[in-house]
Design a protein around this motif. Structure first.
Motif, PDB file in Angstrom:
ATOM      1  N   PRO A 224      32.915  48.843  73.769  1.00  9.55           N
ATOM      2  CA  PRO A 224      32.402  47.983  72.697  1.00  9.55           C
ATOM      3  C   PRO A 224      31.196  48.615  71.997  1.00  9.55           C
ATOM      4  N   VAL A 225      30.954  48.168  70.786  1.00 11.14           N
ATOM      5  CA  VAL A 225      29.940  48.789  69.932  1.00 11.14           C
ATOM      6  C   VAL A 225      28.569  48.857  70.611  1.00 11.14           C
ATOM      7  N   ASN A 226      28.207  47.803  71.359  1.00  8.46           N
ATOM      8  CA  ASN A 226      26.857  47.784  71.937  1.00  8.46           C
ATOM      9  C   ASN A 226      26.703  48.739  73.118  1.00  8.46           C
TER      10      ASN A 226
ATOM     11  N   MET B  20      22.825  53.279  63.833  1.00 11.62           N
ATOM     12  CA  MET B  20      23.510  53.049  62.570  1.00 11.62           C
ATOM     13  C   MET B  20      22.539  52.532  61.520  1.00 11.62           C
TER      14      MET B  20
ATOM     15  N   ILE C 150      25.243  54.551  69.807  1.00 13.10           N
ATOM     16  CA  ILE C 150      25.158  55.138  68.479  1.00 13.10           C
ATOM     17  C   ILE C 150      24.001  54.474  67.732  1.00 13.10           C
TER      18      ILE C 150
ATOM     19  N   MET D 114      16.748  45.756  74.104  1.00 15.17           N
ATOM     20  CA  MET D 114      18.115  45.548  74.576  1.00 15.17           C
ATOM     21  C   MET D 114      18.429  46.454  75.762  1.00 15.17           C
ATOM     22  N   ARG D 115      17.744  47.609  75.823  1.00 16.09           N
ATOM     23  CA  ARG D 115      17.966  48.531  76.934  1.00 16.09           C
ATOM     24  C   ARG D 115      16.985  48.289  78.070  1.00 16.09           C
TER      25      ARG D 115
ATOM     26  N   LEU E 200      22.648  48.219  68.034  1.00 17.79           N
ATOM     27  CA  LEU E 200      21.430  48.559  68.770  1.00 17.79           C
ATOM     28  C   LEU E 200      21.544  48.185  70.241  1.00 17.79           C
ATOM     29  N   GLY E 201      22.723  47.723  70.652  1.00 19.67           N
ATOM     30  CA  GLY E 201      22.946  47.476  72.073  1.00 19.67           C
ATOM     31  C   GLY E 201      22.906  46.018  72.478  1.00 19.67           C
TER      32      GLY E 201
ATOM     33  N   LEU F 283      32.627  49.078  65.411  1.00 22.51           N
ATOM     34  CA  LEU F 283      32.650  47.799  64.690  1.00 22.51           C
ATOM     35  C   LEU F 283      34.069  47.447  64.269  1.00 22.51           C
TER      36      LEU F 283
ATOM     37  N   ALA G 235      17.217  52.809  64.191  1.00 19.73           N
ATOM     38  CA  ALA G 235      18.443  53.418  64.699  1.00 19.73           C
ATOM     39  C   ALA G 235      18.139  54.609  65.596  1.00 19.73           C
TER      40      ALA G 235
ATOM     41  N   PHE H 202      13.521  46.710  68.874  1.00 14.92           N
ATOM     42  CA  PHE H 202      14.662  45.883  69.289  1.00 14.92           C
ATOM     43  C   PHE H 202      15.643  46.614  70.219  1.00 14.92           C
ATOM     44  N   GLY H 203      16.051  47.821  69.793  1.00 14.95           N
ATOM     45  CA  GLY H 203      17.026  48.569  70.588  1.00 14.95           C
ATOM     46  C   GLY H 203      16.513  48.872  71.989  1.00 14.95           C
TER      47      GLY H 203
ATOM     48  N   ARG I 226      33.013  53.017  60.618  1.00 16.36           N
ATOM     49  CA  ARG I 226      33.047  51.775  61.396  1.00 16.36           C
ATOM     50  C   ARG I 226      33.921  51.909  62.632  1.00 16.36           C
TER      51      ARG I 226
ATOM     52  N   ARG J  71      24.295  44.508  67.164  1.00 14.98           N
ATOM     53  CA  ARG J  71      25.298  45.028  68.091  1.00 14.98           C
ATOM     54  C   ARG J  71      25.153  46.540  68.228  1.00 14.98           C
TER      55      ARG J  71
END
Lengths: 357, 272
Positions: free
Chosen positions: A87-89, A95, A93, A118-119, B180-181, A68, A163, A114-115, A63, B178
């Motif tokens: 920050p984590v986002n 996970m 990485i 977000m990008r 995942l961005g 996290l 992931a 999803f990932g 973590r 989070r």
């Protein structure tokens, strides 16, 4: 089906895995020290397992690496850059969690996408890569299912695809198999290793299951009380444990009362070389693997208590004296019955020893 | 998931069930049917007429009911503002507490449940001086009552949202998002809210039902809402008052049906 492109699904140009370095990482939870200066360095593309009993801090390491949790001291380098304040986002990485973590209101496909959303990846590219990654984990046919329509193993596969789809620099697996039943666990374990090798992604895998860690990792770090006790290849840990804790925790060991003097352990009338940490001379417990004990025609007399068939080997419990019970691993062909009088002998391999208190 | 298998002895038999349902249904049905029957009465002399219902849509009678329609408008505005208060203040607080401050869950629960133990009339005694200040800042429009209603609906709204919040592993879901961005806004909007849809809708609908049925606070603070207007109108035209009471009842019934429908659909089913 025979389409060559789909027969060997690959994620194109997977960047070579990153180097990960933890340097004296300290983490406190409400005044309690969870990690007391953990240092660990992972080579690009390496698969490292963090192994230890519950509460040893292995999940905390993961973590902290993911972001996290904030560390209280030390630094974390990914490819040489300190990421402690990232920050984590934004750590890039991937996970996979212990509990099922798919977004319940999205299909498997949408979860994987999803990932990329977000990008801000364009939708065509997004769909192509999501489909490709679902293919990689063998779930293309279930792309439109929701989490509650998937089995536990399938959910974890989707989580893995989710992931991996962003081609992260580091993959973190937090006991991803512990909620699955035995058969699925084995299958998915091997599959994770296959995909990891294929993508060459640097991977940290947390588990409390020593068999899992030994089977799947390039190197295993055994943790205890917020520290890494020993790190090495599975063979090194098993054959050459440097501390009694590792000897005891990795693999099965019989604890036999023995005497140690000058690096020689005397146990059941035999003198064996001492492995690992030197103990002060005097009484010790010798840690003897079941496969280092044999049934023999003469030796120490014992009575058979139970014998169980384990597939390729058989394990037999024998009573040597009032308070000494031993586990022996031997060929399936030998079938001792409970109550049989037998003789046992040590094969003479070096043993670890822990202080007798 | 429940099965339809019959479990002998686990529930009352068919006859017993019918009798119980029938008796309970009768208790509810009699006054409602009586109300309906009343709205069709021609007067003390006997006979039936549609005049009372027709009067509602008669433009000539409009002025007579204006006060009532204003009050209904007030009540609807109050319902909207109250729901907004619940969604803008309570919901984010609850999500934040669940994610970041789990220790505050008990205190928050306690605070949210308290209003149910305080009778409205006692609440008003405390609210009267507070509204002295509210009037100075926001004026004396009817919508300001929503501040008080925001408090009276807390127990119901809290329960509905918390039930949903405990059933969803919000911590793991937001950590997954989070990793995942996703930034916090995305976590909230794309991951948490869709999974809290049922709780949010139930909380909103219950709030609306409570607001539409509120009389005490509005009356004692001299504001006009549906209930105070009904009492007012009933003094001059009992038929219309009963008609509106019936309509309000019908609206709340529809809301409750909606809640139970939403409660029984699983997330994700809609598109399969």
């Amino acid at each position: 089906m025979t389409d060559p492109i789909h027969a060997h699904p690959t994620i194109e140009a997977a960047q070579p895995g990153a180097t990960v370095e933890l340097i004296s990482v300290v983490k406190d939870y409400a005044g309690q020290r969870a990690l007391s200066g953990v240092s660990l360095s992972i080579r690009p593309g390496e698969f490292v397992a963090l192994l230890g009993p519950s509460g040893c801090g292995k999940t905390t390491v993961l973590r902290c690496l993911s972001g996290l949790e904030q560390v209280n001291g030390g630094s974390i380098l990914i490819d040489g850059n300190d990421v402690v304040d990232v920050p984590v986002n934004r750590r890039d990485i991937g996970m996979v969690f212990q509990s099922y973590s798919l977004f319940p209101h999205m299909t498997a496909f949408e979860n994987v996408e999803f990932g990329l959303r977000m990008r801000k990846v364009a939708s065509g590219e997004r769909r192509r890569r999501a489909a490709e990654t679902l293919d990689l984990v063998g779930l293309s046919s279930l792309a439109s299912r929701y989490a509650h329509q998937l089995s536990g193993g399938q959910q974890q596969r989707v989580a893995l695809a989710r992931a991996l789809v962003t081609r992260p620099r580091v993959l973190l697996l937090d006991e991803p198999l512990s909620a699955l039943d035995a058969k699925v666990r084995l299958q998915l374990r091997d599959e994770i290793r296959r995909i990891q090798t294929e993508l060459g992604i640097t991977t940290l895998f947390v588990t409390h299951d020593q068999e899992e860690a030994l089977a799947v990792a390039d190197r295993v770090a055994v943790m205890r009380d917020g520290n890494i006790e020993q790190i090495g290849t599975p063979e090194e840990l098993y054959l050459n444990p440097t501390t009694p804790f590792v000897a005891d925790f990795v693999g099965l060991s019989n604890r036999l009362p023995a005497h140690q003097a000058g690096g020689v352990v005397t146990v059941l009338g035999r003198e064996l070389a001492l492995l690992g940490e030197r103990q002060p001379d005097g009484p010790v417990f010798a840690l003897v693997r079941p496969e280092d004990v044999a049934l023999a025609s003469d030796g120490v007399p014992a009575t058979v208590l139970a014998s169980s068939f384990l597939g390729s080997v058989r394990r037999t419990q024998v009573r040597v004296s009032e308070d000494l019970i031993l586990s022996i691993q031997h060929e399936v062909g030998e079938r001792p019955q409970p109550g049989d009088r037998v003789h046992i002998t040590l094969k003479g391999r070096p043993v670890s020893a822990s202080p007798r208190v | 998931m429940s099965t339809d298998a019959v479990r002998i002895g686990a529930e009352p038999g068919k006859v017993a069930r019918t009798v119980i349902l029938g008796a309970v249904g009768l208790v509810f049905a009699v006054p409602i049917l009586a109300m309906i029957e009343f709205t069709f009465r021609a007067g003390l002399g006997g006979g039936y007429t549609l005049d009372h219902w027709a009067a509602l849509v008669d433009p000539e009678q409009n002025t007579k009911y204006r006060q009532l329609f204003t009050a209904i408008g007030n009540s609807l505005v109050l319902a909207v503002v109250t729901v907004a208060i619940v969604l803008v203040i309570l919901l984010p607080t609850m999500i934040l507490v669940q994610l970041q401050f789990p220790r505050l869950r008990r205190p928050l629960e306690f605070i949210c449940i308290v209003p149910i133990t305080v009778p409205a009339i006692v609440l008003v005694v405390g609210l009267a001086p507070v509204y002295g200040v509210v009037v100075r800042i926001f004026g004396s429009s009817a919508w300001t009552l929503a501040f008080a209603y925001g408090i009276t609906v807390l127990p119901y709204a809290y329960r509905s949202i918390q039930a949903n919040l405990s059933a969803v592993d919000v911590i793991t879901l937001s950590e997954a998002a989070r990793s995942l961005g996703a930034n916090w806004l995305n976590v909230l909007w794309l991951v948490l809210l869709p999974n809290l849809r049922r709780g949010i809708l139930a909380a909103s609908l219950i709030s609306v039902a409570v607001v539409l049925g509120e009389y005490t606070i509005a009356s004692l603070l001299n504001r006009a809402n549906l209930q105070t207007a009904l009492v007012q109108v009933s003094k001059s035209d009992p038929y219309v008052a009963v008609i509106f009471a019936l309509l309000a009842l019908g609206l709340v019934l529809v809301l409750l049906l909606l809640i139970s429908r939403i409660g029984s659909t699983r997330p994700g089913r809609k598109r399969t």
